[in-house]
Design a protein around this motif. Structure first.
Motif, short mmCIF file in Angstrom:
data_model
loop_
_atom_site.label_atom_id
_atom_site.label_comp_id
_atom_site.label_asym_id
_atom_site.label_seq_id
_atom_site.Cartn_x
_atom_site.Cartn_y
_atom_site.Cartn_z
N ILE A 12 0.84 -1.21 0.00
CA ILE A 12 0.00 0.00 0.00
C ILE A 12 0.87 1.25 0.00
N SER A 13 1.93 1.23 0.79
CA SER A 13 2.84 2.37 0.86
C SER A 13 3.45 2.67 -0.50
N SER A 14 3.85 1.61 -1.20
CA SER A 14 4.44 1.78 -2.53
C SER A 14 3.41 2.31 -3.52
N GLU A 15 2.19 1.80 -3.43
CA GLU A 15 1.15 2.17 -4.39
C GLU A 15 0.65 3.60 -4.20
N LEU A 16 0.56 4.04 -2.94
CA LEU A 16 0.00 5.37 -2.66
C LEU A 16 1.07 6.42 -2.37
N SER A 17 2.34 5.99 -2.32
CA SER A 17 3.45 6.91 -1.98
C SER A 17 3.22 7.60 -0.64
N ILE A 18 2.82 6.80 0.34
CA ILE A 18 2.60 7.27 1.72
C ILE A 18 3.49 6.41 2.62
N SER A 19 4.03 7.01 3.69
CA SER A 19 4.96 6.28 4.55
C SER A 19 4.27 5.08 5.20
N LYS A 20 5.07 4.06 5.48
CA LYS A 20 4.52 2.84 6.10
C LYS A 20 3.96 3.13 7.49
N GLN A 21 4.55 4.10 8.20
CA GLN A 21 4.05 4.44 9.52
C GLN A 21 2.66 5.05 9.44
N GLN A 22 2.45 5.94 8.45
CA GLN A 22 1.11 6.52 8.26
C GLN A 22 0.09 5.44 7.90
N ILE A 23 0.51 4.52 7.03
CA ILE A 23 -0.39 3.42 6.63
C ILE A 23 -0.76 2.59 7.86
N SER A 24 0.25 2.22 8.65
CA SER A 24 0.03 1.38 9.82
C SER A 24 -0.88 2.07 10.84
N ASN A 25 -0.62 3.35 11.09
CA ASN A 25 -1.45 4.09 12.06
C ASN A 25 -2.89 4.19 11.59
N THR A 26 -3.08 4.43 10.30
CA THR A 26 -4.43 4.56 9.75
C THR A 26 -5.17 3.24 9.82
N ILE A 27 -4.49 2.15 9.49
CA ILE A 27 -5.11 0.82 9.56
C ILE A 27 -5.53 0.50 10.99
N ASN A 28 -4.68 0.85 11.96
CA ASN A 28 -5.03 0.61 13.37
C ASN A 28 -6.30 1.36 13.75
N LEU A 29 -6.43 2.59 13.27
CA LEU A 29 -7.63 3.38 13.57
C LEU A 29 -8.86 2.76 12.92
N LEU A 30 -8.72 2.30 11.69
CA LEU A 30 -9.84 1.67 10.99
C LEU A 30 -10.25 0.37 11.69
N GLN A 31 -9.28 -0.41 12.09
CA GLN A 31 -9.58 -1.69 12.75
C GLN A 31 -10.20 -1.48 14.13
N ALA A 32 -9.97 -0.29 14.71
CA ALA A 32 -10.57 0.04 16.01
C ALA A 32 -12.02 0.49 15.87
N GLY A 33 -12.51 0.55 14.62
CA GLY A 33 -13.91 0.89 14.39
C GLY A 33 -14.17 2.34 14.04
N ASN A 34 -13.11 3.12 13.85
CA ASN A 34 -13.30 4.53 13.49
C ASN A 34 -13.69 4.66 12.01
N THR A 35 -14.53 5.63 11.70
CA THR A 35 -14.96 5.84 10.32
C THR A 35 -13.94 6.70 9.58
N VAL A 36 -14.02 6.64 8.25
CA VAL A 36 -13.09 7.42 7.43
C VAL A 36 -13.23 8.92 7.70
N PRO A 37 -14.45 9.50 7.71
CA PRO A 37 -14.56 10.94 7.99
C PRO A 37 -14.01 11.33 9.36
N PHE A 38 -14.26 10.47 10.37
CA PHE A 38 -13.77 10.76 11.72
C PHE A 38 -12.25 10.78 11.74
N ILE A 39 -11.63 9.80 11.10
CA ILE A 39 -10.17 9.71 11.09
C ILE A 39 -9.56 10.92 10.38
N ALA A 40 -10.15 11.26 9.21
CA ALA A 40 -9.60 12.37 8.42
C ALA A 40 -9.72 13.70 9.15
N ARG A 41 -10.78 13.86 9.92
CA ARG A 41 -11.02 15.15 10.57
C ARG A 41 -10.39 15.27 11.95
#
Length: 409
Positions: A12-41
């Motif tokens: 995912i990091s390679s495909e989106l040109s986003i750091s692996k740490q950002q990807i990992s943190n975002t996935i953790n938030l998603l898996q915790a049940g947070n919605t996309v709008p909530f995470i982004a804001r």
């Protein structure tokens, strides 16, 4: 996270040109049940200020690649249970980056329904198929001399013709299940193929909104998404037929080069027949479906992006029309934040005022507000509905009266 998750994050990091740490943190938030709008804001400090589009992309790709990793594990287990898993095959499976590529590799090991090839194998014709394919050095005698040894009346193999035909079915299945051949056909068809549409007889003389597709052809690799969707609709409504044309003769020649090592072998016609059957009845119909699905998926994503952009522009239209507006975010201890936008929606000024408890700098607030009004002539004052909103509303009404300013709030 385990090795599979590490591979997913890296991909995912390679495909989106986003750091692996950002990807990992975002996935953790998603898996915790947070919605996309909530995470982004509200979780910008965790994601590195990723917007909704990037968070959604991470969610979508994480789902895809997680399913891919899960499927890899299932396939490896299935092949291992068959006793056919080698280190080389396992490495190929683990390195697959798409579901299509993975299923191509699994095809030869996939549990099969009864086919002409499987029936021929049950009839004992696999050795004849192996003979035809592997002993192309045989250039004298007749095929019948070899085929007669495999007659099996109990399995309805009563003639040499039935024996050789069964062997052809088996060879055809081997070619069909060759992942490299399938990838070659897919690659050539996607790059060089043409999507062709024809009107059905019953609509030839009828006017419809799909008339431009009554006799239409276009390169698969460059067809615009909106036309893909229009063609799909016309096909669903029964107005046109859709097919993909490819470099058929070139592809068949490439397959022949792979499987026919001696053009003088007595088995040549049977090998050519097997190749033709494999391409025409198995490989190409499958690849055609895959490519149709792929360009439809691309078109669906493009249409969603267009819809999202149009909706965004619609929602961002000034609700009060082209007017200069002062917006106030009320607050007690930390003050009330003031932002002024011009008629185009551009932010032109910002300030903080403290006209209410516990600071009560009313004169200073009047001076700041009057200065903003004199400089930018805002026509509307918008007050946020939250903490201290009533108090700020009372202040604004008093301020407008004190300064003799006529502005709706």
């Amino acid at each position: 996270m385990g090795n599979a998750s590490d591979r997913v994050i890296k991909q995912i990091s390679s495909e989106l040109s986003i750091s692996k740490q950002q990807i990992s943190n975002t996935i953790n938030l998603l898996q915790a049940g947070n919605t996309v709008p909530f995470i982004a804001r509200y979780r910008k400090e965790v994601t590195g200020s990723l917007d909704e589009v990037k968070v959604y992309d991470i969610q979508r790709l994480f789902k895809y690649y997680s399913e891919l990793e899960e499927r890899k594990s299932e396939i490896i287990k299935s092949i291992e249970e068959q006793g056919k898993l080698t280190d080389e095959l396992k490495e190929k499976i683990e390195s697959c980056s798409t579901k299509v590529e993975l299923e191509d590799l699994y095809l030869p090991y996939k549990p099969k329904r009864r086919t002409k090839a499987s029936i021929a194998i049950e009839a004992g014709l696999e050795p004849l198929a192996q003979l035809m394919l592997n002993r192309q050095d045989i250039t004298e005698g007749s095929v019948e001399d070899y085929a007669i040894q495999y007659l099996n009346p109990d399995k309805e193999i009563n003639t040499t013709l039935e024996a050789t035909r069964g062997a052809e079915y088996i060879i055809s299945s081997w070619i069909t299940e060759n992942a490299e051949i399938r990838q070659m056909v897919r690659r050539i068809t996607f790059r060089m193929g043409t999507l062709v549409t024809k009107v059905k007889d019953e609509y030839k003389d009828k006017r419809t909104k799909y008339e431009m597709y009554y006799d239409h052809s276009e390169a698969v690799k460059s067809i615009p998404p909106h036309r893909v969707l229009a063609i799909n609709r016309a096909e669903r409504e029964g107005i046109i037929t859709v097919s993909i044309e490819t470099l058929r003769d070139y592809i068949i020649e490439m397959i022949k080069r792979r499987y026919i090592t001696n053009p003088n072998t007595i088995f040549l016609l049977h090998l050519e027949s097997a190749i033709m059957d494999s391409f025409k009845n198995h490989i190409f119909p499958s690849i055609e479906r895959d490519i149709r699905n792929e360009i439809t998926e691309i078109a669906d994503k493009a249409s969603i992006l267009v819809f999202a952009e149009n909706l965004r522009n619609l929602l961002l239209q000034p609700p009060a029309g082209e007017k200069s507006i002062a917006g106030i975010d009320p607050g007690f201890r930390t003050g009330s934040k003031v932002a002024v936008i011009d008629k185009t929606g551009k932010n032109v000024a910002n300030a903080v005022i403290y006209p209410i408890e516990p600071i009560n700098k009313v004169d200073e607030a009047d001076k700041i507000t009057k200065g903003l009004y004199d400089n930018f002539k805002f026509e509307i004052i918008a007050i946020g509905n939250g903490t201290a909103s009533r108090e700020i509303d009372d202040y604004i009404k008093g301020m407008l009266e004190r300064l003799n300013i006529n502005i709706p709030s």
